[in-house]
Enzyme design. Structure first.
Site, PDB file in Angstrom:
ATOM      1  N   LYS A 105       0.872  -1.168   0.000  1.00  0.00           N
ATOM      2  CA  LYS A 105       0.000   0.000   0.000  1.00  0.00           C
ATOM      3  C   LYS A 105       0.911   1.221   0.000  1.00  0.00           C
ATOM      4  O   LYS A 105       1.617   1.494   0.961  1.00  0.00           O
ATOM      5  CB  LYS A 105      -0.915   0.030   1.224  1.00  0.00           C
ATOM      6  N   GLY A 166      -7.813   9.661   9.709  1.00  0.00           N
ATOM      7  CA  GLY A 166      -8.170   9.712  11.117  1.00  0.00           C
ATOM      8  C   GLY A 166      -9.149  10.796  11.503  1.00  0.00           C
ATOM      9  O   GLY A 166      -9.449  10.967  12.688  1.00  0.00           O
ATOM     10  N   ALA A 192      -9.391   6.316   4.194  1.00  0.00           N
ATOM     11  CA  ALA A 192      -9.114   7.467   5.062  1.00  0.00           C
ATOM     12  C   ALA A 192     -10.346   8.319   5.324  1.00  0.00           C
ATOM     13  O   ALA A 192     -11.108   8.652   4.420  1.00  0.00           O
ATOM     14  CB  ALA A 192      -8.000   8.350   4.508  1.00  0.00           C
ATOM     15  N   GLY A 193     -10.523   8.643   6.610  1.00  0.00           N
ATOM     16  CA  GLY A 193     -11.555   9.561   7.031  1.00  0.00           C
ATOM     17  C   GLY A 193     -12.907   8.955   7.332  1.00  0.00           C
ATOM     18  O   GLY A 193     -13.817   9.652   7.773  1.00  0.00           O
ATOM     19  N   ASN A 214      -9.351   2.093   9.847  1.00  0.00           N
ATOM     20  CA  ASN A 214      -8.426   1.799  10.939  1.00  0.00           C
ATOM     21  C   ASN A 214      -8.826   2.558  12.197  1.00  0.00           C
ATOM     22  O   ASN A 214      -9.340   1.986  13.149  1.00  0.00           O
ATOM     23  CB  ASN A 214      -6.991   2.128  10.529  1.00  0.00           C
ATOM     24  N   THR A 215      -8.630   3.879  12.193  1.00  0.00           N
ATOM     25  CA  THR A 215      -8.834   4.660  13.407  1.00  0.00           C
ATOM     26  C   THR A 215     -10.240   4.522  13.969  1.00  0.00           C
ATOM     27  O   THR A 215     -10.425   4.418  15.193  1.00  0.00           O
ATOM     28  CB  THR A 215      -8.524   6.141  13.138  1.00  0.00           C
TER      29      THR A 215
END
Length: 263
Positions: A105, A166, A192-193, A214-215
């Site tokens: 990635k 995040g 992301a986000g 993830n976050t």
């Protein structure tokens, strides 16, 4: 396309490899390894990203790698923290030399505050990595022109951001991602986000092929439960897309007949 409800009949195919799950999950920010492994399991994900800067490639007992079953998951090393193309290339080479994977990635984020991907260095890095035989999944700005260039260069996917990493803002780049999806010749992974399962469902309803989170999982009060919720959001969004979402209207339309009634 008719949906018979079976994930196995609608696989995600990347570089000729099939995956039943359309949810990818990252391993950063978890409070403990046990939370990470429980969350990965609950997510049903088959692709798990690991930041190379957080892995001791010379230590087979590294706490992250030792908790992930490489026979069960595709371990996708990422070049998080790379500031330019050459640094990303060095990180990817290290991962391959250590036997982690030749899938990578690609992340090139020179700005430490917003962590936005550098489009010029990302394309340069992708071209270098592909020449060396890597399977490249690039994190990128939601730029339709760049997405086409990356696909033409030979990337296995494109991974446009929904909003800053995040941030939990959801899909703030919806119009651009819609164009990327429309023009795509490789799978589109929204990355992301994404802060809630509804954000993942929205991405899938748009026609994205997968999402990466993830976050939102790692920072939840119950990460494993949140991972399971994201899995449901991804499945629901994909099923809705395949079923054929109705176009939004600017006016009302009665759901019951208004003509031909006996009174």
């Amino acid at each position: 396309m008719k949906n018979n409800g079976s994930k196995s009949s609608d696989p995600l195919v990347i570089a000729g490899r099939s995956f039943a799950s359309r949810l990818m999950i990252g391993t950063g920010k978890f409070r403990a390894p046990a939370e990470m492994t429980a969350s990965v399991e609950a997510s049903g994900a088959e692709i798990v990203t690991v930041a190379l800067r957080r892995v001791d490639l010379d230590n087979p007992d590294d706490h992250i790698m030792s908790y992930l079953d490489a026979s069960k998951y595709l371990i996708l090393p990422n070049t998080s923290g790379a500031r330019d193309a050459l640094e990303a290339l060095r990180l990817a080479r290290l991962a391959r030399a250590a036997g982690v994977s030749d899938w990578v990635k690609l992340e090139v984020t020179p700005d430490p505050r917003y962590l936005l991907p550098d489009p010029v260095e990302t394309l340069k890095a992708a071209e270098l990595l592909i020449k060396e035989g890597f399977t490249v999944l690039p994190y990128m700005p939601a730029d339709p022109v760049l997405a086409k260039r990356l696909a033409e260069a030979g990337c296995a996917t494109v991974m446009p951001l929904g909003s800053p990493i995040g941030s939990a803002q959801g899909i703030r780049t919806k119009e651009s991602i819609a164009i990327i999806i429309e023009q795509a010749t490789v799978p589109v992974v929204v990355d992301a986000g994404l802060g809630a399962p509804s954000h993942a469902a929205e991405a899938m309803e748009m026609g994205a092929d997968a999402v990466l989170v993830n976050t939102a999982v790692a920072a939840a009060a119950d990460p494993a439960a949140m991972a399971a919720a994201f899995a449901k959001g991804v499945e629901a969004g994909r099923e809705a897309f395949r079923a054929g979402l109705r176009r939004a209207l600017n006016t009302a339309e009665a759901s019951s007949p208004v003509s031909g009634l006996p009174w």
